[in-house]
Enzyme design. Structure first.
Site, PDB file in Angstrom:
ATOM      1  N   GLU A 127      75.574  24.110  42.182  1.00  0.00           N
ATOM      2  CA  GLU A 127      74.094  23.726  42.633  1.00  0.00           C
ATOM      3  C   GLU A 127      73.760  22.270  41.794  1.00  0.00           C
ATOM      4  OE1 GLU A 127      71.403  26.659  41.178  1.00  0.00           O
ATOM      5  OE2 GLU A 127      72.352  28.285  42.074  1.00  0.00           O
ATOM      6  N   GLU A 178      76.224  33.387  44.806  1.00  0.00           N
ATOM      7  CA  GLU A 178      75.255  33.927  44.029  1.00  0.00           C
ATOM      8  C   GLU A 178      73.972  34.332  44.962  1.00  0.00           C
ATOM      9  OE1 GLU A 178      73.299  31.342  41.109  1.00  0.00           O
ATOM     10  OE2 GLU A 178      75.076  30.637  40.440  1.00  0.00           O
TER      11      GLU A 178
HETATM   12  O1  IFM Z   1      70.771  31.589  36.300  1.00  0.00           O
HETATM   13  C1  IFM Z   1      70.820  30.698  37.380  1.00  0.00           C
HETATM   14  C2  IFM Z   1      72.297  30.022  37.708  1.00  0.00           C
HETATM   15  O2  IFM Z   1      72.963  29.512  36.475  1.00  0.00           O
HETATM   16  C3  IFM Z   1      72.306  29.118  38.857  1.00  0.00           C
HETATM   17  N1  IFM Z   1      71.476  29.769  39.796  1.00  0.00           N
HETATM   18  C4  IFM Z   1      70.434  30.523  39.868  1.00  0.00           C
HETATM   19  C5  IFM Z   1      70.347  31.409  38.624  1.00  0.00           C
HETATM   20  C6  IFM Z   1      69.100  32.146  38.465  1.00  0.00           C
HETATM   21  O3  IFM Z   1      68.067  31.353  38.166  1.00  0.00           O
END
Ligand code: IFM
Length: 481
Positions: free
Chosen positions: A198, A383
């Site tokens: 990200e 994710e």
């Molecule tokens: O915890 C974070 C992760 O590190 C990166 N993406 C979003 C998740 C939840 O906010």
């Protein structure tokens, strides 16, 4: 954008930037896939990151990262906590492996702490850090769980930050060297690599809003930090491929549709929403998959792009990791030099505990764009998940029906996209065990499992059992009525 955009205002907009507690995730209908059966070979896994789980920050020669410094200041963290223990996974990694195995997961996405491997970010290797990741990878392989290692999940070694961090053109080279080192040292057993996590969140929340590490609020950094992460990613992919053959290499982006806030009459919001899309999605997708920057992103990265750079940022990848949480809403803001301002989701939409809109269709939208506009790359959803209602209390919600509902609805979209021709090979839930959620500390709880912070003992939630059945049957259940 400018640094006068408040974090509170942007909170509903971004994955990675959480804020006000509203409600846990809840139900909403989506278009249904023709079949609920996932193909054999589809990978199921859970995702974590080093700083959020390992603890042991000053153990066995690890060097400090920017998150040690930023997160070490209680004023920066919602509950004043720090990550010195987190889920204690540096010591308890076998507990995590047992949970992954118990759920039947075939894959695990974790990140390597750059400063545990290279305490100064470059130079001498920390053998004990290396040994830890070797033990972890071996423990996973012993249970037939495929390791996916992220190389940079926001925890830049402090030593590199002090030399300019991502504003410096040297940091991309250091990322490439570190990547090559990991490939040389661990690549005999670790085959799957994710270069960045990200990058858009790290750029905007860490360098413009300043509410995550390194805690800077400087709009002038957007250009160099964006471009140098892209450049570092390209160099790292080259370095991994040069180090050894047979690796599977991808990267992970926080993709989010950028929508004009308000009603159809608010047409002045359309252009800023498009510009934000270029800065949030296009500024990372395009240099990697097309070898250029979208026009609006050119305006900020242009001065930092040197001859030959986009030939480096454009690299063949084996998969694109898609992290998805919610769409963003943008409005015209005449007080901001970029005219981009944070808007709010439409009234009445479902919000998760972070104030993020729950809209699985946004995932479908981004998967469609990848299919239609970006050459339909192989995708892993690296994710997706939601938090229990934010709470200062340690207790989690064991019967987390809202999470089951959230996961099911997003998986319906994934399956639908596959039926429309998106080559999606796997899905990783964020996350395995409730962990240290950055500036939200322990108040957010995204886990399939809870953890007693006094004893470190993990207990599974209802969503863990639900995932276990899904992994076993490969069949997505219908909503419970
Ligand atoms: O915890 C974070 C992760 O590190 C990166 N993406 C979003 C998740 C939840 O906010």
């Amino acid at each position: 954008m400018d640094n006068n955009i408040s974090r509170r205002a942007l909170a509903p907009l971004m994955a990675g930037a959480g804020l006000a507690a509203t409600a846990a995730c809840g139900p909403m209908g989506t278009q249904q896939p023709a079949s609920r059966q996932f193909p054999s070979g589809f990978k199921w896994g859970a995702a974590t990151s080093a700083f959020q789980i390992e603890g042991a920050l000053d153990v066995d020669g690890r060097g400090p990262s920017i998150w040690d410094v930023f997160g070490g200041n209680p004023a920066h963290i919602a509950d004043g906590s720090n990550a010195s223990v987190a889920t204690d996974s540096y010591r308890r990694y076998m507990d995590d492996v047992a949970l992954l195995d118990g759920a039947g997961f075939g894959a695990y996405r974790f990140s390597i702490s750059w400063s545990r491997m290279l305490p100064e970010g470059a130079g001498a290797v920390n053998q004990k850090g290396l040994d830890y990741y070797r033990r972890l990878v071996d423990a996973l392989l012993a249970k037939n769980i495929e390791p996916y290692a992220t190389l940079f999940h926001w925890d830049l070694p402090q030593a590199l930050f002090e030399k300019g961090g991502w504003a410096s053109r040297d940091t991309p080279k250091r990322l490439a060297d570190y990547s090559a080192l990991v490939a040389h040292q661990l690549g005999d057993r670790l085959k799957n690599f994710i270069i960045l996590n990200e990058a858009a969140v790290h750029t905007v929340v860490g360098h413009l809003l300043g509410t995550q590490a390194p805690g800077l609020k400087d709009g002038k950094l957007l250009g160099p930090v964006t471009h140098h992460q892209n450049l570092g990613q390209g160099l790292a992919i080259q370095a991994l491929r040069a180090a050894r053959g047979g690796l599977t290499i991808g990267t992970t982006m926080a993709l989010a549709p950028s929508r004009a806030a308000g009603s159809v009459w608010d047409i002045m919001n359309i252009l800023p929403a498009r510009a934000f899309d270029a800065l949030w999605n296009g500024a990372y997708l395009d240099p990697l998959l097309r070898g250029n920057y979208p026009w609006a992103a050119q305006l900020i990265v242009g001065p930092f792009v040197k001859d030959g750079d986009v030939a480096i940022t454009r690299q063949p990848i084996d998969f694109l990791g898609v992290n998805y949480y919610s769409p963003t809403y943008i409005k015209f803001d005449k007080t901001n030099p970029s005219y981009i301002g944070p808007g709010l989701p439409p009234k009445g939409v479902e919000l998760d505990a972070f104030g993020r809109e729950i809209d699985p269709s946004g995932l479908g939208e981004m998967l469609t764009r990848l299919r239609d506009d970006y050459g339909n790359p192989h995708v892993l959803v690296t994710e997706n998940g939601c938090s229990d209602p934010l709470s200062m209390k340690a207790s989690a919600v064991p019967n987390d029906k809202f999470r089951i509902d959230y996961l099911r609805r997003h998986l319906e979209v994934v399956k639908l996209a596959m039926e429309k021709g998106s080559p999606i090979g796997g899905y990783f839930v964020w996350t395995l065990v409730d962990n240290w959620e950055w500036d939200q500390g322990f108040t957010a709880k995204f886990g399939l499992c809870a953890m007693d912070r006094k004893t470190g003992v993990r207990t599974t939630k209802a969503s863990y059992a639900w995932m276990k059945t899904l992994v076993k049957t490969m069949r997505l259940p219908h909503a419970e009525v």
